[in-house]
Motif scaffolding. Structure first.
Motif, PDB file in Angstrom:
ATOM      1  N   LEU A 132       0.865  -1.171   0.000  1.00 48.23           N
ATOM      2  CA  LEU A 132       0.000   0.000   0.000  1.00 48.23           C
ATOM      3  C   LEU A 132       0.907   1.228   0.000  1.00 48.23           C
ATOM      4  CD1 LEU A 132      -3.104   0.446   0.089  1.00 48.23           C
ATOM      5  CD2 LEU A 132      -2.864   0.844   2.537  1.00 48.23           C
ATOM      6  N   THR A 133       0.878   1.971  -1.080  1.00 47.37           N
ATOM      7  CA  THR A 133       1.766   3.115  -1.245  1.00 47.37           C
ATOM      8  C   THR A 133       1.412   4.223  -0.260  1.00 47.37           C
ATOM      9  OG1 THR A 133       0.314   4.156  -2.869  1.00 47.37           O
ATOM     10  CG2 THR A 133       1.986   2.605  -3.705  1.00 47.37           C
ATOM     11  N   PRO A 134       2.277   5.216  -0.096  1.00 46.09           N
ATOM     12  CA  PRO A 134       1.921   6.347   0.770  1.00 46.09           C
ATOM     13  C   PRO A 134       0.579   6.974   0.404  1.00 46.09           C
ATOM     14  CG  PRO A 134       4.255   6.418   0.308  1.00 46.09           C
ATOM     15  CD  PRO A 134       3.690   5.292  -0.518  1.00 46.09           C
ATOM     16  N   ASN A 135       0.316   7.170  -0.894  1.00 43.00           N
ATOM     17  CA  ASN A 135      -0.960   7.765  -1.280  1.00 43.00           C
ATOM     18  C   ASN A 135      -2.125   6.852  -0.928  1.00 43.00           C
ATOM     19  OD1 ASN A 135      -3.174   8.425  -3.658  1.00 43.00           O
ATOM     20  ND2 ASN A 135      -2.075  10.244  -2.942  1.00 43.00           N
ATOM     21  N   GLY A 136      -1.899   5.541  -0.989  1.00 43.39           N
ATOM     22  CA  GLY A 136      -2.942   4.594  -0.629  1.00 43.39           C
ATOM     23  C   GLY A 136      -3.217   4.519   0.854  1.00 43.39           C
ATOM     24  N   GLN A 137      -2.346   5.113   1.660  1.00 44.88           N
ATOM     25  CA  GLN A 137      -2.521   5.092   3.119  1.00 44.88           C
ATOM     26  C   GLN A 137      -3.280   6.297   3.649  1.00 44.88           C
ATOM     27  OE1 GLN A 137       1.255   4.074   5.258  1.00 44.88           O
ATOM     28  NE2 GLN A 137       1.998   3.476   3.228  1.00 44.88           N
ATOM     29  N   SER A 148     -10.420  18.847   8.319  1.00 40.01           N
ATOM     30  CA  SER A 148     -10.075  20.120   7.688  1.00 40.01           C
ATOM     31  C   SER A 148      -9.587  19.878   6.267  1.00 40.01           C
ATOM     32  CB  SER A 148      -8.985  20.836   8.492  1.00 40.01           C
ATOM     33  OG  SER A 148      -9.448  21.133   9.801  1.00 40.01           O
ATOM     34  N   THR A 149      -9.872  20.806   5.401  1.00 42.46           N
ATOM     35  CA  THR A 149      -9.649  20.622   3.964  1.00 42.46           C
ATOM     36  C   THR A 149      -8.223  20.229   3.618  1.00 42.46           C
ATOM     37  OG1 THR A 149     -11.374  22.243   3.507  1.00 42.46           O
ATOM     38  CG2 THR A 149      -9.872  21.721   1.711  1.00 42.46           C
ATOM     39  N   ASN A 150      -7.249  20.866   4.210  1.00 44.86           N
ATOM     40  CA  ASN A 150      -5.863  20.670   3.803  1.00 44.86           C
ATOM     41  C   ASN A 150      -5.099  19.671   4.661  1.00 44.86           C
ATOM     42  OD1 ASN A 150      -6.070  22.595   1.704  1.00 44.86           O
ATOM     43  ND2 ASN A 150      -5.801  24.259   3.181  1.00 44.86           N
ATOM     44  N   TYR A 151      -5.780  19.046   5.593  1.00 43.58           N
ATOM     45  CA  TYR A 151      -5.104  18.075   6.457  1.00 43.58           C
ATOM     46  C   TYR A 151      -4.906  16.745   5.714  1.00 43.58           C
ATOM     47  CZ  TYR A 151      -5.569  20.931  10.695  1.00 43.58           C
ATOM     48  OH  TYR A 151      -5.459  21.920  11.638  1.00 43.58           O
ATOM     49  N   ILE A 152      -3.981  15.941   6.247  1.00 46.77           N
ATOM     50  CA  ILE A 152      -3.714  14.618   5.677  1.00 46.77           C
ATOM     51  C   ILE A 152      -3.996  13.573   6.756  1.00 46.77           C
ATOM     52  CG2 ILE A 152      -2.008  13.129   4.566  1.00 46.77           C
ATOM     53  CD1 ILE A 152      -0.484  15.649   3.738  1.00 46.77           C
ATOM     54  N   TYR A 153      -5.017  12.771   6.513  1.00 50.96           N
ATOM     55  CA  TYR A 153      -5.440  11.762   7.467  1.00 50.96           C
ATOM     56  C   TYR A 153      -5.073  10.373   6.956  1.00 50.96           C
ATOM     57  CZ  TYR A 153      -8.360  15.614   9.147  1.00 50.96           C
ATOM     58  OH  TYR A 153      -8.806  16.834   9.616  1.00 50.96           O
ATOM     59  N   LEU A 154      -4.636   9.504   7.856  1.00 52.81           N
ATOM     60  CA  LEU A 154      -4.285   8.143   7.502  1.00 52.81           C
ATOM     61  C   LEU A 154      -5.490   7.218   7.665  1.00 52.81           C
ATOM     62  CD1 LEU A 154      -0.802   7.974   9.264  1.00 52.81           C
ATOM     63  CD2 LEU A 154      -1.236   8.215   6.818  1.00 52.81           C
ATOM     64  N   ILE A 155      -5.570   6.200   6.823  1.00 50.94           N
ATOM     65  CA  ILE A 155      -6.728   5.296   6.859  1.00 50.94           C
ATOM     66  C   ILE A 155      -6.414   3.993   7.589  1.00 50.94           C
ATOM     67  CG2 ILE A 155      -7.982   6.248   4.906  1.00 50.94           C
ATOM     68  CD1 ILE A 155      -5.876   3.136   4.439  1.00 50.94           C
ATOM     69  N   ILE A 156      -5.287   3.937   8.283  1.00 57.91           N
ATOM     70  CA  ILE A 156      -4.969   2.794   9.145  1.00 57.91           C
ATOM     71  C   ILE A 156      -5.291   3.201  10.571  1.00 57.91           C
ATOM     72  CG2 ILE A 156      -3.106   1.371  10.091  1.00 57.91           C
ATOM     73  CD1 ILE A 156      -2.912   2.794   6.562  1.00 57.91           C
ATOM     74  N   ASN A 157      -5.983   2.340  11.303  1.00 59.60           N
ATOM     75  CA  ASN A 157      -6.344   2.695  12.664  1.00 59.60           C
ATOM     76  C   ASN A 157      -6.395   1.466  13.556  1.00 59.60           C
ATOM     77  OD1 ASN A 157      -7.707   4.240  14.971  1.00 59.60           O
ATOM     78  ND2 ASN A 157      -7.576   5.810  13.355  1.00 59.60           N
ATOM     79  N   ASP A 158      -6.808   1.701  14.795  1.00 63.87           N
ATOM     80  CA  ASP A 158      -6.730   0.729  15.873  1.00 63.87           C
ATOM     81  C   ASP A 158      -7.951  -0.191  15.867  1.00 63.87           C
ATOM     82  OD1 ASP A 158      -6.260  -0.640  18.203  1.00 63.87           O
ATOM     83  OD2 ASP A 158      -6.131   1.130  19.483  1.00 63.87           O
ATOM     84  N   LEU A 159      -7.707  -1.494  15.807  1.00 63.79           N
ATOM     85  CA  LEU A 159      -8.784  -2.468  15.913  1.00 63.79           C
ATOM     86  C   LEU A 159      -9.430  -2.428  17.294  1.00 63.79           C
ATOM     87  CD1 LEU A 159     -10.205  -4.880  14.426  1.00 63.79           C
ATOM     88  CD2 LEU A 159      -8.469  -6.353  15.472  1.00 63.79           C
ATOM     89  N   GLY A 160      -8.646  -2.028  18.288  1.00 68.44           N
ATOM     90  CA  GLY A 160      -9.174  -1.900  19.646  1.00 68.44           C
ATOM     91  C   GLY A 160      -8.809  -3.039  20.571  1.00 68.44           C
ATOM     92  N   THR A 161      -8.122  -4.056  20.046  1.00 65.68           N
ATOM     93  CA  THR A 161      -7.690  -5.200  20.838  1.00 65.68           C
ATOM     94  C   THR A 161      -6.298  -5.619  20.391  1.00 65.68           C
ATOM     95  OG1 THR A 161      -8.862  -6.640  19.278  1.00 65.68           O
ATOM     96  CG2 THR A 161      -9.996  -6.113  21.329  1.00 65.68           C
TER      97      THR A 161
END
Length: 402
Positions: free
Chosen positions: A329-334, A347-360
């Protein structure tokens, strides 16, 4: 056994069943799917939705089948892929959530239009999405028509959003225990099973193609029943057997490890591939390692990880190692598509990642969920006939659309 009038059947008769699903070009058995954002309720909370769904998927009691009768499942289709499915004759078209984590096809009682082919079996049905009554009806998928397909007509549902139901393409066993008056081990044929039983496809296989998009609503995907569409991927398809580790084994579960660059953040373990989850969720220890490696901070508004432009420039590939194959998964894909930041309260110009915590933490039998943000970059095959999942790269694997 095969009706001579069916051109589809004649074509499929010429194809042999092998260890790999049939490749189909310009297939007559494909169904377009569209990505939609649910903005009806204001700002959407991706993380809350996905973590709630993950909790429901992990809360499995195989003996009491409690996962199917409880109401812990995430019920708001925050961001989803939908398919236009016809039910009845003449058919009413419903936009149904495409869900590999469910195997029941159902519509809300408020939306269901009964026709001459609608038969109330009188048997109560109870799924993780709600309860109602079993019907059998004609179901149309593109130009394929299934007769007497069992569906749920759900009158008491905790499901809200922009769709009126679900088309379930999960494993058959997920339907165990949902039909009242039946033995706990009784199952309900899925639409894919019935396509096979009614001689319209030669294998119980679904190919899924998603494409990254920056639009709020876009027809950018495809389901292929009975084979795989070779025009939707590049290179070769690689298959991996379904995991035997519970509870991942109840779904489309596989074994994989994850590395960030050359650093292992999740050792090989079991998890699932799920079109009903938006983000990529990984065990808490792996998530902490990923956050530390990227330098990301948690955004209080969205709950997602936030990085600066400089950190984005320094991102390395996130590698999903499945068997002998690596899916990078490339940087853009993340990152979440920046054009859609405002829909998730960002916010419009922020960069958010789509990997996160499963919680366990890892070691609990379901340690990752490869959601559709992963599947937008790789073609996927859900193969019941050979008990395996397949992946291949696509023209969008390295796209910079986000």
């Amino acid at each position: 056994m095969f009706p001579a009038a069916s051109l589809l059947t004649i074509l499929l008769l010429a194809l042999s069943i092998t260890a790999s699903p049939v490749e189909i070009r310009d297939s007559p058995i494909t169904l377009p799917i569209a990505r939609r954002l649910n903005t009806s309720g204001g700002t959407i909370n991706l993380l809350q939705h996905d973590q709630s769904r993950a909790t429901a998927l992990k809360t499995v009691d195989r003996d009491t089948l409690s996962r199917r009768t409880g109401n812990t499942v995430a019920t708001n289709d925050v961001v989803c892929y939908t398919a236009a499915v016809g039910i009845g004759d003449p058919a009413t078209i419903y936009n149904l959530l495409v869900d590999t984590g469910s195997s029941l096809t159902w519509v809300s009682a408020a939306s269901y239009v009964k026709t001459s082919t609608s038969v109330d079996t009188g048997r109560p049905i109870s799924s993780s999405y709600g309860s109602g009554t079993e019907y059998t009806d004609t179901v149309t998928l593109g130009n394929l028509t299934i007769i007497q397909q069992p569906i749920g007509v759900i009158s008491e549902s905790t499901f809200t959003g922009i769709t009126v139901g679900v088309i379930g393409i999960g494993p058959l066993d997920l339907t165990e225990g949902i039909l009242g008056g039946s033995p706990p081990t009784a199952t309900i044929p899925t639409v894919t099973d019935n396509l096979y039983i009614q001689d319209m496809i030669s294998q119980i296989v679904v190919g899924v193609s998603f494409e990254p998009t920056t639009s709020e609503s876009d027809t950018n995907g495809e389901l292929t029943f009975g084979g795989i569409d070779a025009t939707k991927y590049t290179g070769a398809v690689a298959y991996t057997p379904l995991t035997t580790t519970e509870p991942a084994s109840y779904y489309w579960g596989i074994n994989e490890s994850i590395t960030y660059g050359s650093t292992t953040i999740l050792s090989e373990t079991a998890g699932i591939v799920d079109t009903g989850t938006t983000l990529i969720l990984i065990a808490s220890n792996a998530f902490s390692a990923y956050q530390s490696a990227t330098g990301a901070i948690e955004d209080e508004t969205t709950g997602l990880l936030l990085i600066t432009s400089t950190q984005y420039s320094a991102l390395m590939n996130l590698n999903f190692n499945v068997g002998n194959n690596t899916y990078a998964l490339t940087p853009n894909g993340q990152i979440w598509p920046r054009a859609l930041n405002t829909y998730i309260g960002g916010s419009t110009n922020y960069i958010y990642l789509i990997i996160n915590d499963l919680g366990t933490p890892s070691g609990e039998g379901l340690d990752f969920i490869n959601g559709y943000t992963f599947l937008e970059r790789f073609y996927s095959i859900f193969d019941t006939t050979n008990s395996q999942v397949g992946f291949a790269t696509t023209a969008y694997t390295t796209a910079t659309t986000n």
